[in-house]
Enzyme design. Sequence first.
Site, PDB file in Angstrom:
ATOM      1  N   SER A  22      50.002  52.750  27.040  1.00  0.00           N
ATOM      2  CA  SER A  22      49.378  52.578  25.727  1.00  0.00           C
ATOM      3  C   SER A  22      49.067  51.102  25.531  1.00  0.00           C
ATOM      4  O   SER A  22      49.017  50.327  26.489  1.00  0.00           O
ATOM      5  CB  SER A  22      50.286  53.121  24.616  1.00  0.00           C
ATOM      6  OG  SER A  22      49.599  53.187  23.380  1.00  0.00           O
ATOM      7  N   ASN A  23      48.850  50.689  24.293  1.00  0.00           N
ATOM      8  CA  ASN A  23      48.607  49.285  23.977  1.00  0.00           C
ATOM      9  C   ASN A  23      49.147  48.995  22.581  1.00  0.00           C
ATOM     10  O   ASN A  23      49.697  49.879  21.915  1.00  0.00           O
ATOM     11  CB  ASN A  23      47.118  48.948  24.093  1.00  0.00           C
ATOM     12  CG  ASN A  23      46.265  49.798  23.172  1.00  0.00           C
ATOM     13  OD1 ASN A  23      46.388  49.739  21.951  1.00  0.00           O
ATOM     14  ND2 ASN A  23      45.383  50.605  23.751  1.00  0.00           N
ATOM     15  N   ALA A  24      48.992  47.751  22.142  1.00  0.00           N
ATOM     16  CA  ALA A  24      49.632  47.301  20.909  1.00  0.00           C
ATOM     17  C   ALA A  24      48.789  47.497  19.654  1.00  0.00           C
ATOM     18  O   ALA A  24      49.115  46.955  18.597  1.00  0.00           O
ATOM     19  CB  ALA A  24      50.021  45.832  21.036  1.00  0.00           C
ATOM     20  N   SER A  25      47.716  48.288  19.735  1.00  0.00           N
ATOM     21  CA  SER A  25      46.898  48.517  18.545  1.00  0.00           C
ATOM     22  C   SER A  25      47.749  49.136  17.439  1.00  0.00           C
ATOM     23  O   SER A  25      48.492  50.095  17.667  1.00  0.00           O
ATOM     24  CB  SER A  25      45.733  49.453  18.885  1.00  0.00           C
ATOM     25  OG  SER A  25      44.985  49.754  17.728  1.00  0.00           O
ATOM     26  N   ALA A  89      41.595  51.625  19.786  1.00  0.00           N
ATOM     27  CA  ALA A  89      41.727  51.027  21.126  1.00  0.00           C
ATOM     28  C   ALA A  89      42.241  52.107  22.071  1.00  0.00           C
ATOM     29  O   ALA A  89      43.404  52.086  22.474  1.00  0.00           O
ATOM     30  CB  ALA A  89      42.683  49.836  21.083  1.00  0.00           C
TER      31      ALA A  89
END
Length: 216
Positions: A22-25, A89
Amino acid sequence: MAKILITSGPTRQYLDPVRYISNASSGRMGAALATAALQLGHEVVIVSGPVPTVYPAAAQVIPVVTTDEMLAASQEWFARCDGAIGAAAPCDYMPKIVETQKIAKTGGPLTLQLIETPDVVATLGQTKRDDQWVVGFALETNDRRFRATVKLEKKHCDMIISNGPIAMDSDVNDVELLDTAGEVIARVEGTKQKVADVLMTEIDRRLIHKTPATPL
């Protein structure tokens, strides 16, 4: 009044039943855009990945997890909307194989094979009707304006918002808004709500009411 689809937050691509990419959005930009759109009198549908952010109560929220789910929900709801803003994102890659059991440690390196996920904004841009519009986001770490211009054309967007990694999991942002010709029509930095207010004012004026603003 327009009906606007906003994608927001990250997506998750699972490696096994408990681990994911995943990512930090955080969903804060999507929430701020939704607030600004609602204040202008528009109707808002948010397709959101998993986030701690609380969205405006007046917006309809469609929760999703994976990029494929975000794409499917976005396509379904975009057909009922006047335009879309791709503030999410989504993961660009997913594992080629998702293990059915938790991956155990072996004491050695773990090699993952990743394949590209579908591009949500590009799909909406390629399939939009003549009376619909799409605004994308381009988060880049270098050559921001050039890369945003490339994405603007490639994804068939009517506008694109260029920003950088400062946007991730933050209360602030620093953006440029480019029109369909790649010209910068707005620059704004500050809290995400301040940024969203300026962006939505331009989107409302140029894409919804089709009234050109005074150039910078």
